[in-house]
Motif scaffolding. Structure first.
Motif, mmCIF file in Angstrom:
data_model
loop_
_atom_site.group_PDB
_atom_site.id
_atom_site.type_symbol
_atom_site.label_atom_id
_atom_site.label_comp_id
_atom_site.label_asym_id
_atom_site.label_seq_id
_atom_site.Cartn_x
_atom_site.Cartn_y
_atom_site.Cartn_z
ATOM 1 N N PHE A 52 37.967 48.174 37.718
ATOM 2 C CA PHE A 52 38.171 47.423 36.495
ATOM 3 C C PHE A 52 36.858 47.192 35.756
ATOM 4 O O PHE A 52 36.848 46.900 34.572
ATOM 5 N N GLU A 91 49.264 40.722 38.025
ATOM 6 C CA GLU A 91 47.884 40.589 37.530
ATOM 7 C C GLU A 91 47.932 39.867 36.190
ATOM 8 O O GLU A 91 48.537 40.338 35.234
ATOM 9 N N ILE A 147 45.077 37.687 40.527
ATOM 10 C CA ILE A 147 46.072 38.525 41.187
ATOM 11 C C ILE A 147 46.814 37.699 42.225
ATOM 12 O O ILE A 147 46.206 37.004 43.041
ATOM 13 N N ARG A 149 45.563 38.478 33.128
ATOM 14 C CA ARG A 149 44.255 38.909 32.626
ATOM 15 C C ARG A 149 43.982 38.290 31.258
ATOM 16 O O ARG A 149 44.813 38.363 30.350
ATOM 17 N N HIS A 190 40.451 38.403 35.818
ATOM 18 C CA HIS A 190 41.697 38.822 36.445
ATOM 19 C C HIS A 190 42.113 37.829 37.526
ATOM 20 O O HIS A 190 41.283 37.399 38.330
ATOM 21 N N THR A 235 41.236 38.643 28.241
ATOM 22 C CA THR A 235 40.178 39.521 27.749
ATOM 23 C C THR A 235 39.380 38.802 26.677
ATOM 24 O O THR A 235 39.956 38.182 25.777
#
Length: 253
Positions: free
Chosen positions: A79, A205, A181, A207, A179, A209
């Motif tokens: 990633f 997941e 998880i 996430r 992230h 950004t």
């Protein structure tokens, strides 16, 4: 200073590419060291180094007198390279696909608004898609964007294009991500979309950004069938831990 790639790395890369493309499937016996030496025109040293690395990476299993076999799990790109699902699928020799279920403006749920730094009920652009590997439903993707980012998706065919690549092409500064998880049970909708039983375990997941100024630009909740995609973490002293997404070769067949 020579920039030529060492022979053992070239052997490693070639063998890994064959496994990633599916030329050599899980459980298949690899050619003998002697055969590989003849193919690459080298001694056993570089071949053995290449095989040792492939074992560490999970591409190859066996050893201590047993013939090397193709492993069941193929590690993939980290990633840290900010690879999208589309890029990841192509990197492992799979055909990426998607089916869009929703793409448009809607009021943001409180959790999504909080992650994006918006007021509760503020309008976001939400895209919901089923992501496919070689036509097999692999992940349900729910992505939310603040209005100024979502407006840039108006000219994108979400059934064909990559959200990540499109936004980058429009100058969006997708600089870093956080992230989280965990595992969740498949709700009725996800079970239908992923063709699994309701309550089946899914790998989730979540996430966020950010741009280079740490402003949140997107929030995603992606839910994977764990037999088709997993995540691995590799630790090394004094280095940042990379997080990688992996694909079990056998499960995609």
């Amino acid at each position: 200073m020579s920039t030529e790639v060492p022979l053992h790395e070239r052997v490693h890369d070639t063998l890994r590419e064959r496994i990633g493309r599916g030329d050599w499937t899980a459980g298949m016996r690899l050619p003998s060291e002697a055969a590989l030496c003849r193919e690459f025109g080298t001694s056993r040293g570089p071949v053995r180094r290449a095989l040792a690395v492939l074992r560490e990476e999970g591409y190859v299993v066996g050893g201590r007198g047993r013939p090397p076999l193709v492993g069941r799990v193929v590690p993939t790109q980290p990633f840290s390279t900010f690879t999208s699902f589309t890029e990841w699928a192509r990197a492992i020799g799979r055909d990426p696909g998607q089916r869009t279920l929703e793409a448009g403006a809607r009021p943001a749920p409180s959790t999504v608004a909080g992650f994006l730094g918006l007021d509760e009920g503020a309008t976001v652009t939400q895209v919901v898609r089923v992501r496919l590997l070689d036509g097999v439903p692999t992940m349900v993707e729910r992505s939310s964007f603040p209005p100024e980012i979502g407006a840039l998706l108006d000219d994108l065919d979400c059934d064909r294009g990559s959200l990540h690549a499109h936004l980058v092409s429009r100058g969006v500064d997708l600089r870093r991500a956080r992230h989280t998880i965990d595992a969740v049970a498949a709700n009725p909708l996800d079970s239908e979309l992923l063709e699994v039983e309701a309550g089946s375990p899914l790998l989730r997941e979540r996430r966020i950004t950010f741009d280079s100024a740490r402003r949140p630009l997107a929030y995603a909740d992606d839910r994977y069938r764990p037999e088709l995609a997993t995540f691995t973490i590799e630790n090394e002293v004094d280095r940042r831990t990379p997080l990688t997404r992996s694909h079990p070769v056998e499960a995609a067949r």
